[in-house]
Write an enzyme that holds these catalytic residues in place. Sequence first.
Site, PDB file in Angstrom:
ATOM      1  N   CYS A  75       0.827  -1.213   0.000  1.00  0.00           N
ATOM      2  CA  CYS A  75       0.000   0.000   0.000  1.00  0.00           C
ATOM      3  C   CYS A  75       0.858   1.258   0.000  1.00  0.00           C
ATOM      4  O   CYS A  75       1.824   1.368   0.765  1.00  0.00           O
ATOM      5  CB  CYS A  75      -0.907  -0.012   1.228  1.00  0.00           C
ATOM      6  N   GLN A 299     -18.882 -10.163  12.090  1.00  0.00           N
ATOM      7  CA  GLN A 299     -17.429 -10.274  11.951  1.00  0.00           C
ATOM      8  C   GLN A 299     -16.998  -9.691  10.609  1.00  0.00           C
ATOM      9  O   GLN A 299     -17.578 -10.017   9.564  1.00  0.00           O
ATOM     10  CB  GLN A 299     -16.995 -11.737  12.052  1.00  0.00           C
ATOM     11  N   GLU A 349     -26.664 -10.209  25.851  1.00  0.00           N
ATOM     12  CA  GLU A 349     -25.867  -9.108  25.296  1.00  0.00           C
ATOM     13  C   GLU A 349     -26.456  -7.791  25.806  1.00  0.00           C
ATOM     14  O   GLU A 349     -27.671  -7.667  25.957  1.00  0.00           O
ATOM     15  CB  GLU A 349     -25.933  -9.174  23.762  1.00  0.00           C
ATOM     16  N   ASP A 398     -17.646 -14.680  24.446  1.00  0.00           N
ATOM     17  CA  ASP A 398     -16.890 -13.915  23.438  1.00  0.00           C
ATOM     18  C   ASP A 398     -16.913 -12.436  23.850  1.00  0.00           C
ATOM     19  O   ASP A 398     -17.576 -11.614  23.221  1.00  0.00           O
ATOM     20  CB  ASP A 398     -17.519 -14.116  22.060  1.00  0.00           C
ATOM     21  N   CYS A 425     -10.476 -11.651  21.481  1.00  0.00           N
ATOM     22  CA  CYS A 425      -9.702 -10.825  20.553  1.00  0.00           C
ATOM     23  C   CYS A 425      -8.528 -10.162  21.270  1.00  0.00           C
ATOM     24  O   CYS A 425      -7.851  -9.314  20.696  1.00  0.00           O
ATOM     25  CB  CYS A 425     -10.593  -9.766  19.900  1.00  0.00           C
TER      26      CYS A 425
END
Length: 479
Positions: A75, A299, A349, A398, A425
Amino acid sequence: MGKIKRGDILKEVEIVDLGSDGKAVGKKDGLVFFVKGAVPGDITDVLISKSRRSYNEGEAVSFLRHSPDKIQAKCSHFGVCGGCKWQNLTYEKQLYYKQKSITEAICRIGKIPLTQTSNIIPSENIYYYRNKLEFTFSNKRWLTPNENQSDAPLDLRALGFHVPGLFNKVVDIQNCYLQNDVSNRIRNEVSLFAKMNNLDFFDIKNQTGFLRNLIIRNSNTGELMVIVVFYYEDDEKRIKLLEHLSKTFHEITSLMYVINPKKNDTINDLDVLLYKGRDFMSETMENLTFRISAKSFFQTNSAQAYILYKVVRDFAQIKPTDLVYDLYTGTGSIALFLASDAKKIVGIEYIEQAIENAKENAQLNNLINTVFVAGVIEKNLNDEFIKIHGKPDVLITDPPRSGMHPKVITQILDMEPKSIVYVSCNPSTQARDIALLSEKYTLEKLQAVDMFPHTSHVESVGLMRLINNQGVKDSQLSQ
C-alpha cells in the site's frame, strides 16, 4: 549511556521482537525501545520521540541492516495510515508473532504451562478481506513532509482514515487493500463529486461542515450497502450526492444516509434512513442466512468468521440434550451457528439493537430453540436468570477486548458448566480470565485464528473443562 531525551538519535538498535500492540521492540544496553517503521531482524538508528524510565519510543531513521523477513509494503499509504502496520513483514512471520503473543500471554499472565499448541489458522485472503470500512471526511488533510514545506496552494480536503494519535488529521486514501475494489471506486467518486460540487468536508475540531462519514459494507452474497453520514440536513445537496451514487454504481443494493449533529461519530443511537434499495443485506454461512442492517455487528472477515465458528463448534462438542449459554452474544451469530446442535441456546448481550437483530435472524432461520436476552451481563447473569433459563451444560463466551467482568467469572464458577469455550480478541485479558477460571477448570485446547492480516490483532479460542472434586476432568469420566 547517558540520559536519553526526545530528539536524540540512538545508533545501532537491534530490533528483536514485536509488542502486543504491533510496535517493533528494540534493545540496546539493557534499555527497551518501541520503534516505528522497523521489523524484527533490523538494525537501525532510532530518532527518540518519547523517553520514559522503563522504555523509550522512536522511529527508525536509517538502517544498518534490513531483516530477511522484511518485504515491500503493497500500500502506498503504509506507514501513515496505521491500518496495516505489519504489511512490511512476511505473512509467515506475522502468523509466528501472533501465535507467540497468545502463548506468552497464557504462560506469563495466566501462569498456565502449555505442553502443546495448535498452529494458528491463517486467513484465506490477506488482502481485500474486510466486509466493512468507515471513512472520515476532513478539511484538515494530513500533509507529507514535502507538502508541509511547499508554498504552493494545497487542497486540504480528505476522505480516508485518521492518522494514529492525531484525531483531527485524516489521510486522503486513494487505494486501500482492505476491502474489494468497488469500495475504492465509490470512495474516490464520492470525494471527487463532493469537491467538484463544493460540498463542505467536516472540520473535526470546530464541528462544522456538511459531509462527515462514509460507511461501505459488502456481503458474501454480492450485496453492497453504502451509508453517507451528514452533519446536518440539506435536502438539495444530500439528494444530489445520493442520486449521483445511485446512478453511477448499480452494484449498490442498499443506499442509506444518517444526519449526525453530535460530537461523536457513532450512529448506533441515530436513525438510518433509506434512500434506495433495501434496508439490509444478507450474509450466508452453511445453511444459515444472516440479515445485516446498517447498525448490525458482524465479523468483518466473513471467510475467517466461518473458520472461527467451526473451531468453536468443534471445541464445544454440543449434544442434543445440552443447554448452552452464549455470553456477549452480539447479534447472535455464534449462537445461531450452534443452535441446531443443542437442546436450547440462550444468548445475552447488553446492546438491545444487537439482540433484536439476533431474534430476527433466529426467526429468519426457523431456529425456535434460541432465547436472546438484552441486559448488562454482570448484573443480569444471576441466580434468578439461571432459575428462569436453566443451568448451562456448555458455556460460550466472546467478550470485548477488556475481557469478562469479575462478577461474570464468579457466576460461571458458581454455575459450573461442564465446559467453557472462550473466544477472545485480546490474548492478555483472555489469559487473565483463564487464570481466574482455573480454580475449577483446566485449559485443554487453545487455537489461534488470524482474522486481520497485516495487523497485530488475533482471535484465540480456548476450551476449558470442569474438574471434579477428585481433580478429574468431567470429560474423562464419560470415557
